[in-house]
Motif scaffolding. Structure first.
Motif, PDB file in Angstrom:
ATOM      1  N   ARG A  19     -25.448   2.034  -9.066  1.00  0.00           N
ATOM      2  CA  ARG A  19     -24.472   1.113  -9.741  1.00  0.00           C
ATOM      3  C   ARG A  19     -22.706   2.099  -9.089  1.00  0.00           C
ATOM      4  N   GLU A  20     -22.717   2.780  -9.721  1.00  0.00           N
ATOM      5  CA  GLU A  20     -21.174   3.477  -9.169  1.00  0.00           C
ATOM      6  C   GLU A  20     -20.791   2.954  -7.917  1.00  0.00           C
ATOM      7  N   GLU A  21     -21.923   3.620  -7.253  1.00  0.00           N
ATOM      8  CA  GLU A  21     -21.866   2.299  -5.512  1.00  0.00           C
ATOM      9  C   GLU A  21     -20.750   1.520  -5.346  1.00  0.00           C
ATOM     10  N   THR A  22     -21.933   0.633  -5.766  1.00  0.00           N
ATOM     11  CA  THR A  22     -21.536  -0.576  -5.603  1.00  0.00           C
ATOM     12  C   THR A  22     -20.418  -0.633  -5.923  1.00  0.00           C
ATOM     13  N   GLU A  23     -20.175  -0.758  -7.774  1.00  0.00           N
ATOM     14  CA  GLU A  23     -18.861  -0.788  -8.277  1.00  0.00           C
ATOM     15  C   GLU A  23     -17.511  -0.905  -7.066  1.00  0.00           C
ATOM     16  N   HIS A  24     -17.880   0.764  -6.713  1.00  0.00           N
ATOM     17  CA  HIS A  24     -16.953   0.939  -5.564  1.00  0.00           C
ATOM     18  C   HIS A  24     -16.472   0.332  -3.759  1.00  0.00           C
ATOM     19  N   PHE A  25     -17.256  -0.249  -4.052  1.00  0.00           N
ATOM     20  CA  PHE A  25     -17.664  -1.216  -2.320  1.00  0.00           C
ATOM     21  C   PHE A  25     -16.887  -2.623  -2.785  1.00  0.00           C
ATOM     22  N   ALA A  26     -17.232  -2.697  -4.072  1.00  0.00           N
ATOM     23  CA  ALA A  26     -16.650  -4.667  -4.514  1.00  0.00           C
ATOM     24  C   ALA A  26     -15.651  -4.835  -3.816  1.00  0.00           C
ATOM     25  N   ILE A  27     -14.699  -3.126  -3.716  1.00  0.00           N
ATOM     26  CA  ILE A  27     -13.581  -4.095  -3.183  1.00  0.00           C
ATOM     27  C   ILE A  27     -13.496  -5.177  -1.553  1.00  0.00           C
ATOM     28  N   ARG A  28     -13.200  -5.855  -1.760  1.00  0.00           N
ATOM     29  CA  ARG A  28     -12.823  -7.083  -0.440  1.00  0.00           C
ATOM     30  C   ARG A  28     -12.625  -5.727   1.667  1.00  0.00           C
ATOM     31  N   PRO A  29     -13.179  -5.765   1.654  1.00  0.00           N
ATOM     32  CA  PRO A  29     -13.623  -5.314   2.875  1.00  0.00           C
ATOM     33  C   PRO A  29     -11.622  -5.252   2.979  1.00  0.00           C
ATOM     34  N   GLN A  30     -11.396  -6.806   3.652  1.00  0.00           N
ATOM     35  CA  GLN A  30      -9.684  -6.358   4.118  1.00  0.00           C
ATOM     36  C   GLN A  30      -8.382  -5.410   3.495  1.00  0.00           C
ATOM     37  N   PHE A  31      -9.214  -4.761   2.207  1.00  0.00           N
ATOM     38  CA  PHE A  31      -8.281  -4.055   1.190  1.00  0.00           C
ATOM     39  C   PHE A  31      -8.853  -2.820   1.365  1.00  0.00           C
ATOM     40  N   ARG A  32      -9.857  -2.540   1.469  1.00  0.00           N
ATOM     41  CA  ARG A  32     -10.685  -0.789   2.347  1.00  0.00           C
ATOM     42  C   ARG A  32     -10.173  -0.275   3.748  1.00  0.00           C
ATOM     43  N   SER A  33      -8.845  -0.594   4.243  1.00  0.00           N
ATOM     44  CA  SER A  33      -8.315   0.026   5.100  1.00  0.00           C
ATOM     45  C   SER A  33      -6.672   0.730   4.909  1.00  0.00           C
ATOM     46  N   LYS A  34      -6.405  -0.449   3.849  1.00  0.00           N
ATOM     47  CA  LYS A  34      -5.214  -0.238   3.032  1.00  0.00           C
ATOM     48  C   LYS A  34      -4.860   1.449   2.857  1.00  0.00           C
ATOM     49  N   VAL A  35      -3.726   1.699   2.903  1.00  0.00           N
ATOM     50  CA  VAL A  35      -3.363   3.448   2.034  1.00  0.00           C
ATOM     51  C   VAL A  35      -2.336   2.866   1.040  1.00  0.00           C
ATOM     52  N   VAL A  36      -3.303   3.913   0.405  1.00  0.00           N
ATOM     53  CA  VAL A  36      -2.717   4.067  -1.480  1.00  0.00           C
ATOM     54  C   VAL A  36      -1.571   5.195  -1.596  1.00  0.00           C
ATOM     55  N   CYS A  37      -0.864   4.137  -1.818  1.00  0.00           N
ATOM     56  CA  CYS A  37       0.170   4.693  -2.169  1.00  0.00           C
ATOM     57  C   CYS A  37       0.521   5.667  -3.818  1.00  0.00           C
ATOM     58  N   LEU A  38       1.758   6.845  -3.750  1.00  0.00           N
ATOM     59  CA  LEU A  38       2.441   7.018  -4.872  1.00  0.00           C
ATOM     60  C   LEU A  38       3.712   6.206  -5.301  1.00  0.00           C
ATOM     61  N   LEU A  39       3.821   6.004  -6.539  1.00  0.00           N
ATOM     62  CA  LEU A  39       4.800   5.505  -6.740  1.00  0.00           C
ATOM     63  C   LEU A  39       5.972   5.941  -7.982  1.00  0.00           C
ATOM     64  N   GLY A  40       7.502   5.665  -7.876  1.00  0.00           N
ATOM     65  CA  GLY A  40       8.138   6.321  -8.243  1.00  0.00           C
ATOM     66  C   GLY A  40       9.514   5.489  -8.915  1.00  0.00           C
ATOM     67  N   CYS A  41       9.430   5.736 -10.336  1.00  0.00           N
ATOM     68  CA  CYS A  41      10.909   4.169 -10.041  1.00  0.00           C
ATOM     69  C   CYS A  41      11.892   4.912  -9.328  1.00  0.00           C
ATOM     70  N   LYS A  42      13.020   3.871  -8.549  1.00  0.00           N
ATOM     71  CA  LYS A  42      13.939   4.018  -7.504  1.00  0.00           C
ATOM     72  C   LYS A  42      15.047   4.351  -8.712  1.00  0.00           C
ATOM     73  N   HIS A  43      15.213   4.410 -10.474  1.00  0.00           N
ATOM     74  CA  HIS A  43      15.913   4.813 -10.698  1.00  0.00           C
ATOM     75  C   HIS A  43      16.007   6.324 -11.611  1.00  0.00           C
ATOM     76  N   CYS A  44      14.915   6.735 -11.938  1.00  0.00           N
ATOM     77  CA  CYS A  44      14.809   8.169 -12.267  1.00  0.00           C
ATOM     78  C   CYS A  44      13.734   8.801 -11.625  1.00  0.00           C
ATOM     79  N   SER A  45      13.211   8.275 -10.887  1.00  0.00           N
ATOM     80  CA  SER A  45      12.480   9.776  -9.532  1.00  0.00           C
ATOM     81  C   SER A  45      11.098   9.541 -10.773  1.00  0.00           C
ATOM     82  N   ARG A  46      10.815   9.478 -11.564  1.00  0.00           N
ATOM     83  CA  ARG A  46       9.481   9.238 -12.458  1.00  0.00           C
ATOM     84  C   ARG A  46       8.442   9.004 -11.837  1.00  0.00           C
ATOM     85  N   VAL A  47       7.145   9.328 -11.543  1.00  0.00           N
ATOM     86  CA  VAL A  47       6.229   8.816 -10.865  1.00  0.00           C
ATOM     87  C   VAL A  47       5.612   7.969 -11.781  1.00  0.00           C
ATOM     88  N   VAL A  48       5.278   6.498 -11.273  1.00  0.00           N
ATOM     89  CA  VAL A  48       4.759   5.558 -12.596  1.00  0.00           C
ATOM     90  C   VAL A  48       3.173   5.133 -12.187  1.00  0.00           C
TER      91      VAL A  48
END
Length: 155
Positions: A4-33
């Motif tokens: 069930r866990e593997e099935t849920e993980h692959f529920a992401i649509r195929p067109q999004f699977r190759s997208k890069v995971v990003c770390l995002l930070g606030c541009k105002h104070c540089s805190r990781v958000v």
């Protein structure tokens, strides 16, 4: 046969699977958000780029009241950085039927591109950018490292 866990993980649509995971930070104070960001396009206005995530981000707080967007019936609430208080995005508190039926990535936390800085999150070996197909589910992602367990944030 997949668990069930593997099935849920692959529920992401195929067109999004190759997208890069990003770390995002606030541009105002540089805190990781956010440690699970994805570059995305706003469904209600395809000219608007933003970042989205599938898990409650650790560095933001909901602020003010819900309001309705101009382009669809979604209800949203602004999110502000916990480091400096600037509004850097929003949370879709009640998605509309039109947006839910469209090709969406299932993310309800959005960040404005001009309010956050971005860095590619690297894979476990630190040699290549991590892609969404290789990313563990949010509740299993050890790199989220928050003081509050994921399960309690979603209750």
């Amino acid at each position: 046969m997949m668990t069930r866990e593997e099935t849920e993980h692959f529920a992401i649509r195929p067109q999004f699977r190759s997208k890069v995971v990003c770390l995002l930070g606030c541009k105002h104070c540089s805190r990781v958000v956010c440690k699970r960001g994805m570059k995305a396009i706003l469904l209600a206005d395809m000219n608007v780029e933003l970042f989205s995530t599938d898990a409650p981000p650790v560095g933001v707080q909901l602020v003010n009241d819900d309001y309705q967007t101009r382009n669809c019936m979604c209800r949203i609430r602004d999110v502000a950085c916990l480091g400096c208080g600037n509004v850097i995005g929003y949370h879709v508190t009640q998605p509309c039927e039109q947006c839910m039926e469209a090709c969406n990535n299932g993310h309800f936390w959005m960040f404005h591109v001009h309010e956050v800085s971005t860095t590619d999150r690297l894979n476990a070996t630190g040699t290549k950018p991590l892609v969404w197909a290789s990313l563990p589910r949010a509740d299993k992602d050890l790199d989220l490292s928050t003081d509050t367990p994921y399960e309690s944030m979603c209750r």
